[in-house]
Design a protein around this motif. Sequence first.
Motif, mmCIF file in Angstrom:
data_model
loop_
_atom_site.group_PDB
_atom_site.id
_atom_site.type_symbol
_atom_site.label_atom_id
_atom_site.label_comp_id
_atom_site.label_asym_id
_atom_site.label_seq_id
_atom_site.Cartn_x
_atom_site.Cartn_y
_atom_site.Cartn_z
ATOM 1 N N GLY A 34 -36.324 8.458 35.270
ATOM 2 C CA GLY A 34 -37.431 7.577 34.939
ATOM 3 C C GLY A 34 -38.338 7.310 36.129
ATOM 4 N N ALA A 36 -41.478 7.981 30.452
ATOM 5 C CA ALA A 36 -40.052 7.727 30.255
ATOM 6 C C ALA A 36 -39.388 8.956 29.637
ATOM 7 C CB ALA A 36 -39.853 6.517 29.355
ATOM 8 N N PRO A 69 -36.773 11.059 27.195
ATOM 9 C CA PRO A 69 -36.313 10.787 25.823
ATOM 10 C C PRO A 69 -34.902 10.203 25.835
ATOM 11 C CG PRO A 69 -36.176 13.124 26.307
ATOM 12 C CD PRO A 69 -36.890 12.502 27.470
ATOM 13 N N GLU A 70 -34.618 9.384 24.845
ATOM 14 C CA GLU A 70 -33.266 8.842 24.711
ATOM 15 C C GLU A 70 -32.363 9.779 23.938
ATOM 16 O OE1 GLU A 70 -33.535 4.958 23.028
ATOM 17 O OE2 GLU A 70 -34.723 4.141 24.689
ATOM 18 N N ALA A 71 -32.924 10.815 23.348
ATOM 19 C CA ALA A 71 -32.160 11.754 22.525
ATOM 20 C C ALA A 71 -31.392 12.746 23.392
ATOM 21 C CB ALA A 71 -33.110 12.502 21.592
ATOM 22 N N SER A 72 -30.491 13.492 22.742
ATOM 23 C CA SER A 72 -29.777 14.582 23.405
ATOM 24 C C SER A 72 -30.774 15.670 23.808
ATOM 25 C CB SER A 72 -28.724 15.162 22.472
ATOM 26 O OG SER A 72 -27.799 14.176 22.059
ATOM 27 N N ARG A 103 -25.137 13.472 33.809
ATOM 28 C CA ARG A 103 -25.863 13.473 32.542
ATOM 29 C C ARG A 103 -25.951 14.858 31.919
ATOM 30 N NH1 ARG A 103 -30.752 10.288 35.387
ATOM 31 N NH2 ARG A 103 -30.197 11.913 36.889
ATOM 32 N N SER A 129 -26.958 18.303 27.471
ATOM 33 C CA SER A 129 -26.670 16.945 27.922
ATOM 34 C C SER A 129 -25.187 16.644 27.697
ATOM 35 C CB SER A 129 -27.554 15.932 27.205
ATOM 36 O OG SER A 129 -27.449 16.050 25.794
#
Length: 345
Positions: free
Chosen positions: A229, A234, A236-239, A268, A314
């Motif tokens: 970040g 930002a 992505p919060e996804a895989s 990660r 991920s």
Amino acid sequence: MIRLLGAILALGLWPVAGGAQDLLRVAIWTVELSREGPGILLRDILEEDPQVLAAQRLIAEISPDLLLLNDFDTDADGHAARLFAKAAGYPHVFTRPGNEGRASGIDMDKDGRAGEPEDALSYGAFTGQGGMALLSRLPIQAEAVRDFSGLLWQDLPGARIPEGYFSTEDLARLPLSSHAHWDIPLLWNGRPLHLFAYAATSPVFDGEEDRNGRRNADETAFWLRYLDGALDFAPPEASFVLLGDSNLDPADGEGLRAQMAMLLADPRIQDPRPRSDHAAARATPGQNGDPGLDTADWDDPVPGNLRVDYVLPSADLQVVASGVAWAAEDGFRHGLVWVDLAAFP
């Protein structure tokens, strides 16, 4: 391969016709379908050039659901990529010309002559030479793609720009990406999956300033900054799955190898360590890394065989299998790297 297919069937992971796709094969291939001028690859695809057909045979054999092609000539309208994808059986394509061959207005190699291939934003005789294209069986959310190819190198936190080599005017035009950096969103069984795609410059062909080695390392470092970040957007919060020809081996060859090792060690990200008997049998003497992991078969002893192509899911994704496939025909120095992922629980 037969044993692998049996294991997949036993686990109930094979895609069911008309239902959810329980297994996703994600791959990258630095296919080296690059030509000396614009439009030549398109002609070769239309005329069923032997190298083109050989590439399509290996793709058909491995049958990835998502395939990032690197070192593939692109054009402004994506004609070559779409034609190649159609012949290979892929309904969805994402491509756009990157920075390779794009005029920079900079005397990049400081030889007193501007406008040469060496002076493009990334080495190339024409815009789109040696570019990237994603072939997909899943719909691509093209309107939501994030293209970071215009990010200036100087705007990357911690950029390793060689001191005193580039002018202020140079740095105001010089992007980090030698080719492109894309965040491509898709839907897999109704859930988002992002592909982080890039191809980095070679860390050689420069001088004591090490401009290519530094840029190469920073092109890989970009993804860690993105996940941190630390940029203006930002993550992505996804895989996600990171697909890249980093031109960087963590143990051997030229370049700032510690940067590749740092990416592979990030919690990660998981490294499936795809391997092949072909690479193991062709080991370059005296190297430190596991030769079975090598993905490029170059002349010995320099640069030798190296691991430079990566499929890195991920940490939350389940890896079922992985490997590196090699074309039987001459003309392909890189293997096709693939990883099988199980569906989200």
